[in-house]
Design a protein around this motif. Structure first.
Motif, PDB file in Angstrom:
ATOM      1  N   PHE A 194       0.862  -1.169   0.213  1.00 53.18           N
ATOM      2  CA  PHE A 194      -0.020  -0.035   0.124  1.00 53.18           C
ATOM      3  C   PHE A 194       0.685   1.350   0.175  1.00 53.18           C
ATOM      4  CE2 PHE A 194      -2.826  -2.841   2.644  1.00 53.18           C
ATOM      5  CZ  PHE A 194      -3.751  -2.839   1.586  1.00 53.18           C
ATOM      6  N   LYS A 195       0.523   2.226  -0.741  1.00 52.61           N
ATOM      7  CA  LYS A 195       1.036   3.708  -0.845  1.00 52.61           C
ATOM      8  C   LYS A 195       0.527   4.192   0.553  1.00 52.61           C
ATOM      9  CE  LYS A 195       0.856   6.103  -4.290  1.00 52.61           C
ATOM     10  NZ  LYS A 195       0.546   6.435  -5.526  1.00 52.61           N
ATOM     11  N   GLY A 196       1.618   4.663   1.266  1.00 50.78           N
ATOM     12  CA  GLY A 196       0.983   5.431   2.547  1.00 50.78           C
ATOM     13  C   GLY A 196       1.779   6.674   2.634  1.00 50.78           C
ATOM     14  N   ARG A 197       1.009   7.550   3.803  1.00 50.11           N
ATOM     15  CA  ARG A 197       1.711   8.779   3.992  1.00 50.11           C
ATOM     16  C   ARG A 197       1.904   8.919   5.370  1.00 50.11           C
ATOM     17  NH1 ARG A 197      -0.223  13.447   0.593  1.00 50.11           N
ATOM     18  NH2 ARG A 197       0.676  11.814  -0.809  1.00 50.11           N
ATOM     19  N   ILE A 198       2.849   9.295   5.823  1.00 54.12           N
ATOM     20  CA  ILE A 198       3.287   9.705   7.489  1.00 54.12           C
ATOM     21  C   ILE A 198       2.940  11.058   7.680  1.00 54.12           C
ATOM     22  CG2 ILE A 198       5.134   9.643   9.205  1.00 54.12           C
ATOM     23  CD1 ILE A 198       6.420   7.527   7.473  1.00 54.12           C
ATOM     24  N   LEU A 199       2.357  11.385   8.737  1.00 56.52           N
ATOM     25  CA  LEU A 199       1.680  12.759   9.047  1.00 56.52           C
ATOM     26  C   LEU A 199       2.478  13.034  10.379  1.00 56.52           C
ATOM     27  CD1 LEU A 199      -1.878  12.167   8.114  1.00 56.52           C
ATOM     28  CD2 LEU A 199      -0.243  13.149   6.574  1.00 56.52           C
ATOM     29  N   PHE A 200       2.923  14.172  10.528  1.00 55.67           N
ATOM     30  CA  PHE A 200       3.497  15.027  11.658  1.00 55.67           C
ATOM     31  C   PHE A 200       3.500  16.247  11.730  1.00 55.67           C
ATOM     32  CE2 PHE A 200       7.034  13.637   9.086  1.00 55.67           C
ATOM     33  CZ  PHE A 200       8.084  14.506   9.502  1.00 55.67           C
ATOM     34  N   GLU A 201       3.829  16.776  12.985  1.00 50.65           N
ATOM     35  CA  GLU A 201       3.540  18.312  13.018  1.00 50.65           C
ATOM     36  C   GLU A 201       2.544  18.694  12.674  1.00 50.65           C
ATOM     37  OE1 GLU A 201       6.877  19.879  10.982  1.00 50.65           O
ATOM     38  OE2 GLU A 201       8.641  19.132  12.278  1.00 50.65           O
ATOM     39  N   LYS A 204       0.057  17.444  11.250  1.00 53.37           N
ATOM     40  CA  LYS A 204      -0.302  17.120   9.733  1.00 53.37           C
ATOM     41  C   LYS A 204       0.352  18.214   8.798  1.00 53.37           C
ATOM     42  CE  LYS A 204      -4.515  14.426  10.905  1.00 53.37           C
ATOM     43  NZ  LYS A 204      -5.884  14.310  10.572  1.00 53.37           N
ATOM     44  N   ILE A 205       1.190  19.130   9.150  1.00 57.43           N
ATOM     45  CA  ILE A 205       1.848  19.922   8.462  1.00 57.43           C
ATOM     46  C   ILE A 205       2.821  19.277   7.481  1.00 57.43           C
ATOM     47  CG2 ILE A 205       3.369  22.113   8.296  1.00 57.43           C
ATOM     48  CD1 ILE A 205       1.786  22.963  10.894  1.00 57.43           C
ATOM     49  N   THR A 206       3.533  18.373   8.125  1.00 60.29           N
ATOM     50  CA  THR A 206       4.694  17.716   7.390  1.00 60.29           C
ATOM     51  C   THR A 206       4.083  16.272   7.010  1.00 60.29           C
ATOM     52  OG1 THR A 206       6.307  18.975   8.509  1.00 60.29           O
ATOM     53  CG2 THR A 206       7.120  17.017   7.182  1.00 60.29           C
ATOM     54  N   THR A 207       4.341  15.981   5.693  1.00 64.78           N
ATOM     55  CA  THR A 207       3.930  14.541   5.491  1.00 64.78           C
ATOM     56  C   THR A 207       5.195  13.823   4.764  1.00 64.78           C
ATOM     57  OG1 THR A 207       3.214  15.122   3.135  1.00 64.78           O
ATOM     58  CG2 THR A 207       1.568  15.194   5.257  1.00 64.78           C
ATOM     59  N   LEU A 208       5.296  12.592   4.819  1.00 65.12           N
ATOM     60  CA  LEU A 208       6.213  11.597   3.949  1.00 65.12           C
ATOM     61  C   LEU A 208       5.509  10.669   3.224  1.00 65.12           C
ATOM     62  CD1 LEU A 208       9.076  11.518   6.810  1.00 65.12           C
ATOM     63  CD2 LEU A 208       9.226  12.963   4.791  1.00 65.12           C
ATOM     64  N   ILE A 236      14.542  11.976   9.432  1.00 70.87           N
ATOM     65  CA  ILE A 236      13.662  13.157   9.855  1.00 70.87           C
ATOM     66  C   ILE A 236      12.255  12.489  10.683  1.00 70.87           C
ATOM     67  CG2 ILE A 236      14.689  14.588   8.173  1.00 70.87           C
ATOM     68  CD1 ILE A 236      11.817  14.625   6.861  1.00 70.87           C
ATOM     69  N   LEU A 237      12.073  11.361  10.685  1.00 73.53           N
ATOM     70  CA  LEU A 237      10.742  10.911  11.148  1.00 73.53           C
ATOM     71  C   LEU A 237      10.830  10.865  12.720  1.00 73.53           C
ATOM     72  CD1 LEU A 237       8.068   9.536  10.403  1.00 73.53           C
ATOM     73  CD2 LEU A 237       9.205   7.340  10.630  1.00 73.53           C
ATOM     74  N   PRO A 238       9.907  11.461  13.282  1.00 74.43           N
ATOM     75  CA  PRO A 238       9.658  11.618  14.651  1.00 74.43           C
ATOM     76  C   PRO A 238       9.420  10.284  15.329  1.00 74.43           C
ATOM     77  CG  PRO A 238       7.710  12.488  13.739  1.00 74.43           C
ATOM     78  CD  PRO A 238       8.539  12.431  12.589  1.00 74.43           C
TER      79      PRO A 238
END
Length: 92
Positions: free
Chosen positions: A19-26, A28-32, A53-55
């Motif tokens: 699956f394509k995924g998206r990591i959200l942090f800060e 939801k301002i920053t995504t990977l 850079i992943l928290p």
């Protein structure tokens, strides 16, 4: 370590996927972007090149499944990491 040793440490078996995924942090301002290679109710294997850079805590969105889950890193290897998954969150 054998695969039977690895599977014994997991509370639930992992299901292979792609699956394509998206990591959200800060907030939801920053995504990977990432790829989810296997998943269960309580964990997943994620591949991404932007691991440095992943928290520790973040959300994982999988649009194909219509879910977003809280997550935190359990282990890291070059280009991939294992995460523990927590509560479901709204996709919006």
């Amino acid at each position: 370590m054998t695969s039977s040793t690895t599977s014994e440490r997991r509370a639930q078996p992992r299901n292979r996927c792609l699956f394509k995924g998206r990591i959200l942090f800060e907030d939801k301002i920053t995504t990977l972007d990432c790829m989810v290679r296997n998943i269960s109710e309580d964990g997943a294997l994620i591949e991404t090149e932007a691991l440095s850079i992943l928290p520790a805590g973040f959300s994982l969105r999988i649009d194909a499944k219509g879910v977003t889950r809280a997550g935190h890193i359990r282990w890291k290897r070059p280009g991939k990491f294992g995460i523990a998954l927590g509560e479901f969150r709204d996709v919006a």
